[in-house]
Design a protein around this motif. Structure first.
Motif, PDB file in Angstrom:
ATOM      1  N   LEU A 243     -26.714  46.698   1.668  1.00  0.00           N
ATOM      2  CA  LEU A 243     -27.521  46.158   0.583  1.00  0.00           C
ATOM      3  C   LEU A 243     -28.798  46.963   0.472  1.00  0.00           C
ATOM      4  O   LEU A 243     -29.240  47.590   1.442  1.00  0.00           O
TER       5      LEU A 243
ATOM      6  N   LEU B 138     -34.066  40.901  -3.253  1.00  0.00           N
ATOM      7  CA  LEU B 138     -32.735  41.246  -3.751  1.00  0.00           C
ATOM      8  C   LEU B 138     -31.651  40.689  -2.839  1.00  0.00           C
ATOM      9  O   LEU B 138     -30.614  40.206  -3.320  1.00  0.00           O
ATOM     10  N   ILE B 139     -31.854  40.733  -1.531  1.00  0.00           N
ATOM     11  CA  ILE B 139     -30.864  40.194  -0.600  1.00  0.00           C
ATOM     12  C   ILE B 139     -30.707  38.696  -0.814  1.00  0.00           C
ATOM     13  O   ILE B 139     -29.582  38.173  -0.853  1.00  0.00           O
TER      14      ILE B 139
ATOM     15  N   ASP C  91     -31.224  37.048  -3.572  1.00  0.00           N
ATOM     16  CA  ASP C  91     -30.530  36.871  -4.849  1.00  0.00           C
ATOM     17  C   ASP C  91     -29.041  37.171  -4.694  1.00  0.00           C
ATOM     18  O   ASP C  91     -28.193  36.457  -5.226  1.00  0.00           O
ATOM     19  N   TYR C  92     -28.718  38.229  -3.952  1.00  0.00           N
ATOM     20  CA  TYR C  92     -27.316  38.572  -3.704  1.00  0.00           C
ATOM     21  C   TYR C  92     -26.602  37.415  -3.003  1.00  0.00           C
ATOM     22  O   TYR C  92     -25.503  37.024  -3.389  1.00  0.00           O
TER      23      TYR C  92
ATOM     24  N   ASP D  51     -29.434  44.515   6.350  1.00  0.00           N
ATOM     25  CA  ASP D  51     -28.919  44.985   5.066  1.00  0.00           C
ATOM     26  C   ASP D  51     -27.472  45.480   5.158  1.00  0.00           C
ATOM     27  O   ASP D  51     -26.947  46.042   4.203  1.00  0.00           O
TER      28      ASP D  51
ATOM     29  N   ARG E 256     -26.727  46.475  -8.412  1.00  0.00           N
ATOM     30  CA  ARG E 256     -28.180  46.257  -8.380  1.00  0.00           C
ATOM     31  C   ARG E 256     -28.637  45.953  -6.947  1.00  0.00           C
ATOM     32  O   ARG E 256     -29.745  46.315  -6.556  1.00  0.00           O
ATOM     33  N   TYR E 257     -27.768  45.310  -6.182  1.00  0.00           N
ATOM     34  CA  TYR E 257     -28.088  44.864  -4.830  1.00  0.00           C
ATOM     35  C   TYR E 257     -27.515  45.777  -3.746  1.00  0.00           C
ATOM     36  O   TYR E 257     -28.013  45.792  -2.632  1.00  0.00           O
ATOM     37  N   GLN E 258     -26.455  46.454  -4.065  1.00  0.00           N
ATOM     38  CA  GLN E 258     -25.697  47.196  -3.060  1.00  0.00           C
ATOM     39  C   GLN E 258     -26.071  48.669  -3.054  1.00  0.00           C
ATOM     40  O   GLN E 258     -26.510  49.210  -4.068  1.00  0.00           O
TER      41      GLN E 258
END
Length: 111
Positions: free
Chosen positions: A11, A17-18, A20-21, A53, A84-86
């Motif tokens: 990630l 962002l994590i 949200d993922y 991550d 977007r996250y990865q």
């Protein structure tokens, strides 16, 4: 009999962002069309685990996995959203997301 496949992916190292993922993968949050497509390909069960991550995905799949099925257009939308996250692993092929892992040890099994 189901077979097990394991994959790895990273990630983006950003706490927001994590979070949200993870929220997008909470129960009843993954788009139903994505789950239907996985089933159509022969995925019977799937889990995603995370540390920091780094993620690992474990999929139990049918003997005829992966089945050749047409992907609905929403699958591309989901994949674009997930990018977007990865971030790809350093040794991944260009455009490759989830990289297959090789089992190197199995406690209780003899080879």
């Amino acid at each position: 009999m189901a077979r097990r496949h394991c994959f790895a992916l990273d990630l983006v190292d950003d706490a927001t962002l994590i979070a949200d993922y993870e929220a997008r993968h909470a129960p009843d949050s993954v788009w139903p069309v994505v789950l239907d497509h996985l089933r159509a390909q022969g995925v019977e069960t799937m889990e995603i685990w995370r540390t920091g991550d780094r993620m690992m995905m474990i999929a139990e799949v049918a003997d005829d996995y992966p089945r050749a099925v047409d992907a609905p257009t929403e699958i591309d939308d989901w994949e674009q959203l997930m990018w977007r996250y990865q971030r790809a692993l350093p040794h991944a092929a260009p455009g490759e997301k989830w990289v297959p892992m090789q089992r190197i040890f199995a406690f209780g099994e003899t080879r």
